[in-house]
Design a protein around this motif. Structure first.
Motif, PDB file in Angstrom:
ATOM      1  N   ALA A  58     -20.417 -31.882 -25.825  1.00 44.11           N
ATOM      2  CA  ALA A  58     -19.556 -30.710 -25.642  1.00 44.11           C
ATOM      3  C   ALA A  58     -20.105 -29.484 -26.359  1.00 44.11           C
ATOM      4  O   ALA A  58     -20.249 -28.415 -25.755  1.00 44.11           O
ATOM      5  N   GLY A  59     -20.428 -29.625 -27.633  1.00 38.35           N
ATOM      6  CA  GLY A  59     -20.869 -28.470 -28.410  1.00 38.35           C
ATOM      7  C   GLY A  59     -22.159 -27.869 -27.901  1.00 38.35           C
ATOM      8  O   GLY A  59     -22.233 -26.666 -27.590  1.00 38.35           O
ATOM      9  N   PHE A  60     -23.221 -28.681 -27.797  1.00 38.31           N
ATOM     10  CA  PHE A  60     -24.504 -28.161 -27.340  1.00 38.31           C
ATOM     11  C   PHE A  60     -24.447 -27.732 -25.876  1.00 38.31           C
ATOM     12  O   PHE A  60     -25.140 -26.795 -25.471  1.00 38.31           O
ATOM     13  N   ALA A  61     -23.635 -28.430 -25.066  1.00 38.53           N
ATOM     14  CA  ALA A  61     -23.515 -28.055 -23.652  1.00 38.53           C
ATOM     15  C   ALA A  61     -22.896 -26.671 -23.512  1.00 38.53           C
ATOM     16  O   ALA A  61     -23.390 -25.829 -22.753  1.00 38.53           O
ATOM     17  N   LEU A  62     -21.809 -26.415 -24.220  1.00 33.50           N
ATOM     18  CA  LEU A  62     -21.154 -25.110 -24.137  1.00 33.50           C
ATOM     19  C   LEU A  62     -22.004 -24.016 -24.774  1.00 33.50           C
ATOM     20  O   LEU A  62     -22.020 -22.875 -24.301  1.00 33.50           O
ATOM     21  N   LEU A  63     -22.714 -24.355 -25.845  1.00 30.70           N
ATOM     22  CA  LEU A  63     -23.555 -23.357 -26.500  1.00 30.70           C
ATOM     23  C   LEU A  63     -24.667 -22.883 -25.572  1.00 30.70           C
ATOM     24  O   LEU A  63     -25.128 -21.738 -25.662  1.00 30.70           O
ATOM     25  N   GLY A  64     -25.090 -23.749 -24.631  1.00 31.01           N
ATOM     26  CA  GLY A  64     -26.143 -23.385 -23.703  1.00 31.01           C
ATOM     27  C   GLY A  64     -25.682 -22.627 -22.480  1.00 31.01           C
ATOM     28  O   GLY A  64     -26.490 -22.323 -21.599  1.00 31.01           O
ATOM     29  N   THR A  65     -24.379 -22.306 -22.409  1.00 29.27           N
ATOM     30  CA  THR A  65     -23.863 -21.586 -21.237  1.00 29.27           C
ATOM     31  C   THR A  65     -24.001 -20.075 -21.371  1.00 29.27           C
ATOM     32  O   THR A  65     -23.420 -19.335 -20.577  1.00 29.27           O
ATOM     33  N   PHE A  66     -24.748 -19.593 -22.372  1.00 32.12           N
ATOM     34  CA  PHE A  66     -24.874 -18.153 -22.570  1.00 32.12           C
ATOM     35  C   PHE A  66     -25.586 -17.475 -21.401  1.00 32.12           C
ATOM     36  O   PHE A  66     -25.368 -16.287 -21.143  1.00 32.12           O
ATOM     37  N   ALA A  67     -26.465 -18.202 -20.708  1.00 39.53           N
ATOM     38  CA  ALA A  67     -27.211 -17.610 -19.597  1.00 39.53           C
ATOM     39  C   ALA A  67     -26.334 -17.548 -18.354  1.00 39.53           C
ATOM     40  O   ALA A  67     -25.873 -18.575 -17.865  1.00 39.53           O
ATOM     41  N   ARG A  68     -26.093 -16.357 -17.855  1.00 35.80           N
ATOM     42  CA  ARG A  68     -25.156 -16.164 -16.744  1.00 35.80           C
ATOM     43  C   ARG A  68     -25.575 -16.935 -15.503  1.00 35.80           C
ATOM     44  O   ARG A  68     -24.765 -17.592 -14.859  1.00 35.80           O
ATOM     45  N   ARG A  69     -26.859 -16.898 -15.176  1.00 33.88           N
ATOM     46  CA  ARG A  69     -27.325 -17.519 -13.942  1.00 33.88           C
ATOM     47  C   ARG A  69     -27.377 -19.041 -14.035  1.00 33.88           C
ATOM     48  O   ARG A  69     -27.351 -19.730 -13.022  1.00 33.88           O
ATOM     49  N   PHE A 124     -17.724 -18.748 -23.317  1.00 35.11           N
ATOM     50  CA  PHE A 124     -17.952 -20.189 -23.269  1.00 35.11           C
ATOM     51  C   PHE A 124     -18.915 -20.627 -24.372  1.00 35.11           C
ATOM     52  O   PHE A 124     -18.726 -21.664 -25.005  1.00 35.11           O
ATOM     53  N   ALA A 125     -19.965 -19.846 -24.595  1.00 33.85           N
ATOM     54  CA  ALA A 125     -20.916 -20.181 -25.649  1.00 33.85           C
ATOM     55  C   ALA A 125     -20.255 -20.121 -27.019  1.00 33.85           C
ATOM     56  O   ALA A 125     -20.556 -20.937 -27.900  1.00 33.85           O
ATOM     57  N   MET A 126     -19.347 -19.172 -27.219  1.00 34.43           N
ATOM     58  CA  MET A 126     -18.628 -19.101 -28.488  1.00 34.43           C
ATOM     59  C   MET A 126     -17.724 -20.304 -28.672  1.00 34.43           C
ATOM     60  O   MET A 126     -17.542 -20.793 -29.803  1.00 34.43           O
ATOM     61  N   LEU A 127     -17.172 -20.826 -27.581  1.00 37.86           N
ATOM     62  CA  LEU A 127     -16.384 -22.049 -27.665  1.00 37.86           C
ATOM     63  C   LEU A 127     -17.262 -23.212 -28.128  1.00 37.86           C
ATOM     64  O   LEU A 127     -16.831 -24.060 -28.925  1.00 37.86           O
ATOM     65  N   GLY A 128     -18.501 -23.265 -27.635  1.00 33.33           N
ATOM     66  CA  GLY A 128     -19.430 -24.284 -28.107  1.00 33.33           C
ATOM     67  C   GLY A 128     -19.736 -24.126 -29.588  1.00 33.33           C
ATOM     68  O   GLY A 128     -19.857 -25.118 -30.321  1.00 33.33           O
ATOM     69  N   THR A 129     -19.853 -22.872 -30.054  1.00 33.07           N
ATOM     70  CA  THR A 129     -20.065 -22.633 -31.480  1.00 33.07           C
ATOM     71  C   THR A 129     -18.902 -23.143 -32.313  1.00 33.07           C
ATOM     72  O   THR A 129     -19.091 -23.750 -33.379  1.00 33.07           O
ATOM     73  N   VAL A 130     -17.681 -22.928 -31.832  1.00 31.56           N
ATOM     74  CA  VAL A 130     -16.498 -23.410 -32.557  1.00 31.56           C
ATOM     75  C   VAL A 130     -16.505 -24.936 -32.629  1.00 31.56           C
ATOM     76  O   VAL A 130     -16.206 -25.531 -33.673  1.00 31.56           O
TER      77      VAL A 130
END
Length: 320
Positions: free
Chosen positions: A59-70, A205-211
């Motif tokens: 969950a954490g690393f997956a959401l953190l990697g969603t920063f790229a829009r495409r 979403f990436a900030m959610l992964g950071t949390v």
């Protein structure tokens, strides 16, 4: 080298999966001695660590990697594919160094070995985050197989030969993953120039992964520690370091931002820098002020690196 089509890539991944299953069938086994009291103690210690490290991994690393829009959705799916496949390979790579003659030349699979495999796969996911839009799924899997084998060998040499202490994985997980990802990116030298473009949605979403990672990081640093005193020190030192790194990350993002306001992009990684930096010594007797100092320095360095290093041209001649 010309890589196969998407159907060919999926066939390749299926072949790799069957090879993993065959190797586990030949080389792995469960504990030979069934002591209910010993298993109760092991499960009581390892189960919470396994659950939280696994949550951070998927969950954490997956959401953190969603920063790229495409590549927001593909990042989530690719993270699960890589984790599911490489966890099996990490079990094998770690197990090859712990083969028991009394088990018929096999290694034992327990909750503790699953935790170690989770931490090993974290190394690959760190590298994969640097290569979004650059490699295909099969190329990611091949890179992960190579990196996992090299990572486990490096950790074995570092812990058994050099005797370098690294309770939280700062050296063998985070630094190795970042260095391997940068080296792979320079070697590939091609990719989607728009891969790193962001949007407010992807940043949220990436900030959610950071949390997620922020909450689970103390347990990740303490996952391989032995003894309640060491576990307690790991969690306390990590928590204090991340508190200070988060504060300095917000301050730096506001001070050095062009619009003088908080930048979530900068905070996403800088707030975790304290947990990464203190990991190598988190089980040692650090003064609370020492842990806070580590967080302040690491948060500042991470914030400044994000602000100014991107001004330098990358290997493809474009500014990051």
């Amino acid at each position: 080298m010309k890589w196969p089509s998407k159907k060919g890539e999926m066939c390749g991944i299926v072949v790799i999966q069957f090879m993993m299953a065959a190797l586990l069938m030949l080389c792995a086994c469960y504990p030979l001695v069934h002591d209910d009291h010993a298993f109760e103690i092991l499960v009581g210690i390892a189960l919470p660590s396994f659950q939280e490290v696994h949550l951070a991994l998927l969950a954490g690393f997956a959401l953190l990697g969603t920063f790229a829009r495409r590549y927001m959705y593909s990042s989530l799916g690719l993270n699960m594919l890589l984790a599911s496949l490489l966890l099996q390979w990490a079990l094998l790579c770690n197990g090859f160094y712990n083969i028991l003659p009394e088990a018929g030349g096999r290694f034992v699979v327990t909750l503790a070995s699953l935790v170690r495999a989770d931490l090993t796969v974290c190394t690959v996911l760190i590298s994969a985050g640097l290569l979004l839009g650059t490699l295909t799924p099969l190329q990611m899997v091949v890179m992960g197989i190579i990196e996992t084998a090299v990572s486990t060998a490096t950790q074995r040499i570092g812990t058994r030969v050099i005797k370098a202490a690294d309770a939280g994985g700062s050296l063998y997980v985070h630094m190795f993953g970042a260095a391997f990802g940068l080296a792979a990116g320079i070697t590939v030298r091609h990719g989607d120039a728009t891969a790193q473009r962001r949007s407010d949605t992807t940043d949220s979403f990436a900030m959610l992964g950071t949390v997620f990672l922020w909450c689970l990081w103390p347990t990740m640093n303490a996952a391989t520690s032995v003894g309640m005193a060491e576990v307690s020190r790991c969690m306390v030192n990590t928590y204090l370091a991340m508190l200070s790194s988060t504060v300095i990350a917000f301050l730096c993002s506001a001070i050095f931002s062009r619009r003088t306001r908080f930048s979530l992009v900068q905070v996403q990684n800088a707030s975790l820098a304290g947990g990464v930096a203190v990991g190598a010594s988190c089980d040692m007797v650090l003064h609370p002020a020492g842990a806070i100092g580590v967080g302040l320095v690491s948060g500042f360095v991470s914030s400044m690196s994000y602000t100014y290093l991107q001004l330098f041209p990358s290997y493809d001649g474009q500014a990051r």
